[in-house]
Write a protein that holds these residues in place. Structure first.
Motif, PDB file in Angstrom:
ATOM      1  N   ALA A   1       2.677   9.424  -9.548  1.00  0.00           N
ATOM      2  CA  ALA A   1       1.929   9.829  -8.352  1.00  0.00           C
ATOM      3  C   ALA A   1       0.428   9.660  -8.553  1.00  0.00           C
ATOM      4  O   ALA A   1      -0.286   9.177  -7.660  1.00  0.00           O
ATOM      5  CB  ALA A   1       2.266  11.279  -8.002  1.00  0.00           C
ATOM      6  N   LYS A   2      -0.063  10.021  -9.732  1.00  0.00           N
ATOM      7  CA  LYS A   2      -1.501   9.899 -10.010  1.00  0.00           C
ATOM      8  C   LYS A   2      -1.938   8.441 -10.065  1.00  0.00           C
ATOM      9  O   LYS A   2      -2.997   8.076  -9.557  1.00  0.00           O
ATOM     10  CB  LYS A   2      -1.843  10.606 -11.320  1.00  0.00           C
ATOM     11  N   GLU A   3      -1.115   7.589 -10.693  1.00  0.00           N
ATOM     12  CA  GLU A   3      -1.459   6.166 -10.762  1.00  0.00           C
ATOM     13  C   GLU A   3      -1.463   5.537  -9.376  1.00  0.00           C
ATOM     14  O   GLU A   3      -2.315   4.695  -9.071  1.00  0.00           O
ATOM     15  CB  GLU A   3      -0.482   5.428 -11.679  1.00  0.00           C
TER      16      GLU A   3
ATOM     17  N   SER B   1      -4.684   3.949  -7.217  1.00  0.00           N
ATOM     18  CA  SER B   1      -4.632   2.588  -6.662  1.00  0.00           C
ATOM     19  C   SER B   1      -4.561   2.588  -5.136  1.00  0.00           C
ATOM     20  O   SER B   1      -4.295   1.539  -4.537  1.00  0.00           O
ATOM     21  CB  SER B   1      -3.415   1.842  -7.231  1.00  0.00           C
ATOM     22  N   THR B   2      -4.775   3.769  -4.525  1.00  0.00           N
ATOM     23  CA  THR B   2      -4.703   3.962  -3.069  1.00  0.00           C
ATOM     24  C   THR B   2      -3.367   3.483  -2.499  1.00  0.00           C
ATOM     25  O   THR B   2      -3.308   2.826  -1.459  1.00  0.00           O
ATOM     26  CB  THR B   2      -5.879   3.283  -2.336  1.00  0.00           C
ATOM     27  N   ILE B   3      -2.300   3.817  -3.218  1.00  0.00           N
ATOM     28  CA  ILE B   3      -0.932   3.532  -2.770  1.00  0.00           C
ATOM     29  C   ILE B   3      -0.263   4.874  -2.484  1.00  0.00           C
ATOM     30  O   ILE B   3      -0.247   5.761  -3.342  1.00  0.00           O
ATOM     31  CB  ILE B   3      -0.141   2.756  -3.835  1.00  0.00           C
ATOM     32  N   SER B   4       0.258   5.044  -1.291  1.00  0.00           N
ATOM     33  CA  SER B   4       0.902   6.308  -0.932  1.00  0.00           C
ATOM     34  C   SER B   4       2.350   6.320  -1.397  1.00  0.00           C
ATOM     35  O   SER B   4       2.994   5.277  -1.520  1.00  0.00           O
ATOM     36  CB  SER B   4       0.848   6.522   0.578  1.00  0.00           C
ATOM     37  N   VAL B   5       2.857   7.503  -1.696  1.00  0.00           N
ATOM     38  CA  VAL B   5       4.278   7.702  -2.013  1.00  0.00           C
ATOM     39  C   VAL B   5       4.857   8.512  -0.865  1.00  0.00           C
ATOM     40  O   VAL B   5       4.491   9.671  -0.655  1.00  0.00           O
ATOM     41  CB  VAL B   5       4.458   8.443  -3.354  1.00  0.00           C
ATOM     42  N   GLU B   6       5.755   7.900  -0.100  1.00  0.00           N
ATOM     43  CA  GLU B   6       6.177   8.486   1.166  1.00  0.00           C
ATOM     44  C   GLU B   6       7.244   9.568   1.012  1.00  0.00           C
ATOM     45  O   GLU B   6       7.082  10.688   1.498  1.00  0.00           O
ATOM     46  CB  GLU B   6       6.713   7.379   2.086  1.00  0.00           C
ATOM     47  N   THR B   7       8.358   9.244   0.335  1.00  0.00           N
ATOM     48  CA  THR B   7       9.529  10.122   0.363  1.00  0.00           C
ATOM     49  C   THR B   7      10.147  10.245  -1.022  1.00  0.00           C
ATOM     50  O   THR B   7      10.335   9.246  -1.716  1.00  0.00           O
ATOM     51  CB  THR B   7      10.584   9.580   1.349  1.00  0.00           C
ATOM     52  N   LEU B   8      10.451  11.485  -1.391  1.00  0.00           N
ATOM     53  CA  LEU B   8      11.164  11.767  -2.635  1.00  0.00           C
ATOM     54  C   LEU B   8      12.617  12.057  -2.293  1.00  0.00           C
ATOM     55  O   LEU B   8      12.901  12.846  -1.378  1.00  0.00           O
ATOM     56  CB  LEU B   8      10.536  12.976  -3.332  1.00  0.00           C
ATOM     57  N   VAL B   9      13.554  11.413  -3.005  1.00  0.00           N
ATOM     58  CA  VAL B   9      14.983  11.598  -2.752  1.00  0.00           C
ATOM     59  C   VAL B   9      15.633  12.150  -4.015  1.00  0.00           C
ATOM     60  O   VAL B   9      15.560  11.527  -5.079  1.00  0.00           O
ATOM     61  CB  VAL B   9      15.658  10.270  -2.355  1.00  0.00           C
TER      62      VAL B   9
ATOM     63  N   THR C   1       0.802  -1.225   0.000  1.00  0.00           N
ATOM     64  CA  THR C   1       0.000   0.000   0.000  1.00  0.00           C
ATOM     65  C   THR C   1       0.835   1.275   0.000  1.00  0.00           C
ATOM     66  O   THR C   1       0.297   2.369   0.114  1.00  0.00           O
ATOM     67  CB  THR C   1      -0.925   0.029   1.228  1.00  0.00           C
ATOM     68  N   ARG C   2       2.147   1.139  -0.127  1.00  0.00           N
ATOM     69  CA  ARG C   2       2.961   2.357  -0.178  1.00  0.00           C
ATOM     70  C   ARG C   2       4.251   2.120  -0.957  1.00  0.00           C
ATOM     71  O   ARG C   2       4.754   0.989  -1.041  1.00  0.00           O
ATOM     72  CB  ARG C   2       3.307   2.854   1.220  1.00  0.00           C
TER      73      ARG C   2
END
Length: 398
Positions: free
Chosen positions: A82-84, A88-96, A60-61
């Motif tokens: 990010a939109k996809e 799909s109710t999947i979070s994107v936690e951290t951008l590096v 889920t993430r």
């Protein structure tokens, strides 16, 4: 204990996705680069497949999205990703992303100056506030800036948290913090290492560029407004690029404009710190490279490893963090294995079982009759890797 590693299609700049599942603990999932050129259709299809696969696996993430460097062809489908994931109710936690000083930011903006102001690369190059707002717009809560070793002790790089809050107290930007090269980002409890590194162009060269621009253009590259002024003016862009090329030549940096912007690529190593007992099989998909991996995986962005200073710094950096004898499952070859990126010593350092090359084709080129883009033709590199290493070579198109 099992380790389950999956690699999806890589585009021109790259779409490297990996999930790491260990028995009894949640999966660690990351993406390394999410861009393509000239066509983005296959990359978008791969992102959709990736989202479906995560849903099927109950993930889920996405823990991390790593952007090796800020050329548009490495980041132009970050919004799409990010939109996809949101769909799909999947979070994107951290951008590096790589930490860049003002001169390096200007270099990147000059290289991407033909892009629109809304392009992902320009948002990530302009300023920390721009990065924070852009990430927040994607639903990402945190941004990590990977500093090169020379800047890791700089205490003047903190981000003003208040600038991320509007007059009503609403958070308008993602939190930003800096981390030093060599940081292990693996969440607690996983027998895995997720190491990031970053190199930098020699500081003398950067300082000289800033000095010459101030003298010739009467502009201070330390100031965001002055960097914007340079990029907006055709005459200023031409003058700044000329200064950049002259300084690169004086410091022995070949192919200055490309080498300098690619020099700051974030390198990534992910590898197990224990010997897994078993791993699950990965069903093949047409056009995808998938691999069940029980040791390390190394990503190299567009590092110009043929430049001796870059290679020496790259090798020294990894020798600090990894044992002398390393075996990895996969190495993604820098810059398509081109004249900019190839260095056979990479395979001596990481001893990969598989080497992944991307096509870097010209527009309208067909897979059956490839036409390599002029400066990325990896024919010699492909031959050398096949002759002198044990790695199985994979050629992937976008």
């Amino acid at each position: 204990m099992s380790a389950d590693r999956v690699q999806y299609r890589i585009g021109h700049g790259g779409f490297h996705t990996t999930t790491v599942a260990q028995s009894g603990v949640p999966a660690l999932t990351y993406v390394y680069d999410v861009g393509a050129a000239p066509s983005v259709r296959k990359l978008e299809a791969a992102i959709r497949d990736f989202a479906k696969d995560l849903v099927n696996r109950g993930i889920t993430r996405i823990d991390f999205v790593f952007i090796s460097h800020l050329d548009e062809d490495h980041v132009n489908r970050l919004r799409f990703l990010a939109k996809e994931m949101e769909r799909s109710t999947i979070s994107v936690e951290t951008l590096v992303v790589p930490w860049l000083g003002p001169v390096s930011r200007l270099f990147g903006m000059l290289r991407q100056s033909h892009r629109s102001a809304s392009a992902a690369s320009m948002n990530l190059l302009r300023s920390n506030a721009s990065i924070a707002g852009f990430a927040a717009g994607l639903g990402i809560d945190e941004v990590l800036l990977v500093q090169d070793s020379a800047n890791a002790a700089n205490t003047n790089l903190s981000v003003d948290d208040a600038s991320q809050v509007d007059a009503n107290g609403t958070v308008v930007g993602a939190a930003i913090r800096t981390i030093p090269s060599g940081t292990d980002l693996t969440p607690n409890g996983l027998p895995w290492r997720l190491l990031v590194t970053q190199l930098t162009v020699p500081h003398k060269a950067l300082q000289e560029v800033a000095k010459r621009i101030k003298s010739k253009l009467r502009l201070n590259v330390e100031l965001e407004a002055d960097r914007e002024t340079i990029v907006r003016s055709h005459a200023h862009r031409r003058a700044a690029r000329g200064i950049m090329e002259d300084v690169a030549k004086a410091h022995g940096i070949p192919r200055g404009r490309t080498s300098i912007t690619n020099w700051s690529s974030v390198g990534l190593y992910s590898g197990s710190t224990s010997v897994p007992l078993a791993h699950s099989s990965i069903p093949p998909k047409p056009g995808h490279f998938a691999h069940a991996c029980t040791s390390g995986w190394v990503h190299t962005g567009d590092l110009p490893l043929d430049v001796s200073d870059v290679w020496n710094a790259f090798e020294a950096e990894w020798r600090q963090w990894l044992p002398a004898a390393i075996h990895t499952c996969v190495a993604t070859v820098p810059h398509h294995g081109s004249m900019n990126g190839h260095n056979i010593e990479l395979f001596n350092l990481f001893d990969p079982g598989h080497a992944v090359f991307t096509y870097g084709l010209e527009n309208a080129s067909k897979a059956m009759k490839r036409r390599w883009a002029k400066k990325v033709d990896p024919t010699d590199a492909l031959s050398e890797v096949r002759r002198f290493t044990r790695a199985q070579v994979w050629e992937l198109s976008n």
